[in-house]
Structures are given as C-alpha cells and as structure tokens.
Design a protein around this motif. Structure first.
Motif, PDB file in Angstrom:
ATOM      1  N   GLU A 199       0.828  -1.202   0.000  1.00 16.63           N
ATOM      2  CA  GLU A 199       0.000   0.000   0.000  1.00 16.63           C
ATOM      3  C   GLU A 199       0.865   1.255   0.000  1.00 16.63           C
ATOM      4  OE1 GLU A 199      -3.618   2.141   2.536  1.00 16.63           O
ATOM      5  OE2 GLU A 199      -2.366   0.611   3.485  1.00 16.63           O
ATOM      6  N   VAL A 200       0.515   2.198  -0.859  1.00 19.17           N
ATOM      7  CA  VAL A 200       1.211   3.478  -0.937  1.00 19.17           C
ATOM      8  C   VAL A 200       0.282   4.577  -0.438  1.00 19.17           C
ATOM      9  CG1 VAL A 200       2.241   5.188  -2.484  1.00 19.17           C
ATOM     10  CG2 VAL A 200       2.657   2.745  -2.857  1.00 19.17           C
ATOM     11  N   ARG A 201       0.808   5.430   0.419  1.00 21.04           N
ATOM     12  CA  ARG A 201       0.046   6.572   0.913  1.00 21.04           C
ATOM     13  C   ARG A 201       0.868   7.841   0.786  1.00 21.04           C
ATOM     14  NH1 ARG A 201      -3.498   5.326   6.383  1.00 21.04           N
ATOM     15  NH2 ARG A 201      -4.750   3.609   5.534  1.00 21.04           N
ATOM     16  N   ARG A 202       0.180   8.925   0.492  1.00 18.95           N
ATOM     17  CA  ARG A 202       0.814  10.242   0.449  1.00 18.95           C
ATOM     18  C   ARG A 202       0.334  11.046   1.644  1.00 18.95           C
ATOM     19  NH1 ARG A 202      -0.906  15.325  -3.331  1.00 18.95           N
ATOM     20  NH2 ARG A 202       0.704  16.797  -2.603  1.00 18.95           N
ATOM     21  N   TYR A 203       1.281  11.718   2.318  1.00 16.51           N
ATOM     22  CA  TYR A 203       0.974  12.593   3.439  1.00 16.51           C
ATOM     23  C   TYR A 203       1.496  13.991   3.119  1.00 16.51           C
ATOM     24  CZ  TYR A 203       0.298   8.211   6.002  1.00 16.51           C
ATOM     25  OH  TYR A 203      -0.129   6.972   6.404  1.00 16.51           O
ATOM     26  N   ASP A 262      -4.379   6.429  -5.416  1.00 19.21           N
ATOM     27  CA  ASP A 262      -5.296   6.945  -6.437  1.00 19.21           C
ATOM     28  C   ASP A 262      -5.639   8.414  -6.230  1.00 19.21           C
ATOM     29  OD1 ASP A 262      -6.809   6.756  -4.157  1.00 19.21           O
ATOM     30  OD2 ASP A 262      -8.320   5.400  -4.997  1.00 19.21           O
ATOM     31  N   GLY A 263      -5.072   9.029  -5.188  1.00 20.65           N
ATOM     32  CA  GLY A 263      -5.329  10.437  -4.917  1.00 20.65           C
ATOM     33  C   GLY A 263      -6.556  10.698  -4.071  1.00 20.65           C
ATOM     34  N   GLU A 264      -7.296   9.643  -3.742  1.00 26.67           N
ATOM     35  CA  GLU A 264      -8.482   9.814  -2.908  1.00 26.67           C
ATOM     36  C   GLU A 264      -8.084  10.060  -1.453  1.00 26.67           C
ATOM     37  OE1 GLU A 264     -11.816   9.856  -3.763  1.00 26.67           O
ATOM     38  OE2 GLU A 264     -11.013   9.986  -5.809  1.00 26.67           O
ATOM     39  N   ARG A 265      -8.771  11.009  -0.819  1.00 27.16           N
ATOM     40  CA  ARG A 265      -8.450  11.330   0.566  1.00 27.16           C
ATOM     41  C   ARG A 265      -8.859  10.199   1.502  1.00 27.16           C
ATOM     42  NH1 ARG A 265     -10.722  16.488   3.969  1.00 27.16           N
ATOM     43  NH2 ARG A 265     -12.378  15.015   4.496  1.00 27.16           N
TER      44      ARG A 265
END
Length: 238
Positions: free
Chosen positions: A127-131, A162-165
C-alpha cells in the motif's frame, strides 16, 4: 486483544530488527543496545517509551506506544522528524518512507516557525500513501510536569495511491526542542466516510531514568473512560 497476543504480534512485526521491545514484571525493556530517555504518560489511556539505539544513524529515535491492552504502535524518526519506519503491532503492517517531494524538517520549523511536508510511504503489503501538510509554531509555550513544550498548529492530509483522501487531521500539537520530538495535544480527525472525531492525547507526566514512573508499561490516565482509537503518527504527523 490480550496483552500476551499484542506482545507476540510485536515480536513478529519486529523480526529482522536488532532486538525487540518487551515487557517484564510491569516494566518496559528496550532492545539490546537501546536506552529509554523518557517514559511519557499520555491522555486517552496511552503510555509512550522514547528511546535511542547505539547502532542507528545519529539523531534517529524510536517511540513505542502502549494502551491498556499492551504495545500497539512503534515508530522511528530521524533528527528532522522524518517518518523513517513504523509498525502497527496489532496487524504486523510496516510502513517505510518512500518518495519525498518536500521532506519534513524540524530545523526549518525552529528557524522559521513553519515547516511543510509532502511525502509517500509504502507498506510491506504494497500500500502506498501520500501525506502532506504543515506544522506551525503558535508562539505559545507550556510547562507540563516540569518539561517546557512549544505549541504548534498543524494540518495533515493522507491520500491513497489513487489520490483519494483517506483522512484529514488538524489541531494543536507540542514539540520538545531539545529532544526533537512531537507530542499530540488536541485535534480533529475527519475520515473519508464522514467520520469526525475530536481527540485529546497530550502528555500528562514525564519520567526520566531513576525517577518514579520510568519504564512503566501500563497507561494511567483516562483508561476507565475511553480506549485509544487513533494511531499516532511520528514526526509532524503525530
């Protein structure tokens, strides 16, 4: 979940590291070569062990969080409070820092009063997440149990690949300048499903080596009213 189960999961999650935290006779025992410099009792039935290890890069440090059921989250940050490594001890999920468009900088926060960050993490499940967000000094200081803390204002948004919050967090935190760490204070959590929660998880007491409460493994505050339901995040995302 039983404390014994939590400890077993912690051991599994930390396999491959040079030793693992453990509990013995109601006391926390740091991994070999590591030294706890503060045990911090927090609101919302949590206790944190802050420790440093000889074999790590200069400035790196770890924090282990426990609630009334045992250890549940372990984080490693560097001298700039960058999110280096973290473990969910209930699931075995591990997240490590990946790409950084704007690395977190504790030095910038101290020097200018504001620091922004924008980075991604990748878990052992892929899983990739952006903060992304910011920390900002308010100019106010408080003294809690003899420790001087600077108050900050922050905002943090987590997004999926996917850019979804996924969620948004905002509110106040504390920093301890000499230790180069963040502590929670009061914040609002807003999930993508409309879930909204207000949380207060700030520090209550601090215990250095050879003082009462040092290495205490059990949380002491708010445990009869509410168990923790928000995972701390290291650095400015705590």
């Amino acid at each position: 979940m039983a404390i014994a189960t939590r400890i077993l999961l912690a051991g599994a999650a930390l396999a491959g590291l040079a030793g693992a935290p453990a509990l013995a006779a109601g006391k926390f025992r740091a991994p070999e070569g590591c030294t706890v410099y503060q045990t911090v009792q927090l609101h919302n039935c949590q206790v944190a062990q802050l420790y440093r290890c000889d074999g790590d890069a200069a400035g790196d440090q770890w924090t282990l969080y426990s609630d009334g059921q045992g250890p549940f989250y372990l984080s490693r940050i560097d001298a700039e409070t960058r999110w280096v490594d973290s473990y969910d001890l209930t699931t075995g999920e591990r997240d490590q820092i990946a790409e950084e468009a704007d690395p977190a900088s504790f030095s910038t926060l101290l020097e200018t009063g504001r620091d922004s960050y924008d980075f991604t993490t990748k878990s052992n499940s892929g899983e990739v997440r952006r903060y992304h967000g910011f920390d900002e000094l308010t100019g106010k200081t408080v003294v809690i149990d003899g420790i001087t803390l600077d108050q900050t204002r922050f905002e943090l948004t987590a997004e999926g690949a996917d850019g979804e919050r996924i969620y948004h967090r905002s509110g106040a935190q504390f920093i301890q300048r000499d230790w180069r760490v963040f502590f929670a204070d009061r914040e609002v959590f807003e999930g993508s499903d409309g879930d909204r929660r207000e949380m207060a998880e700030g520090p209550v007491t601090f215990a250095a080596p050879d003082t009462p409460g040092y290495l205490a493994a059990e949380p002491e505050y708010d445990c009869n009213s509410q168990m923790t339901d928000a995972m701390p995040l290291p650095g400015g995302a705590s």
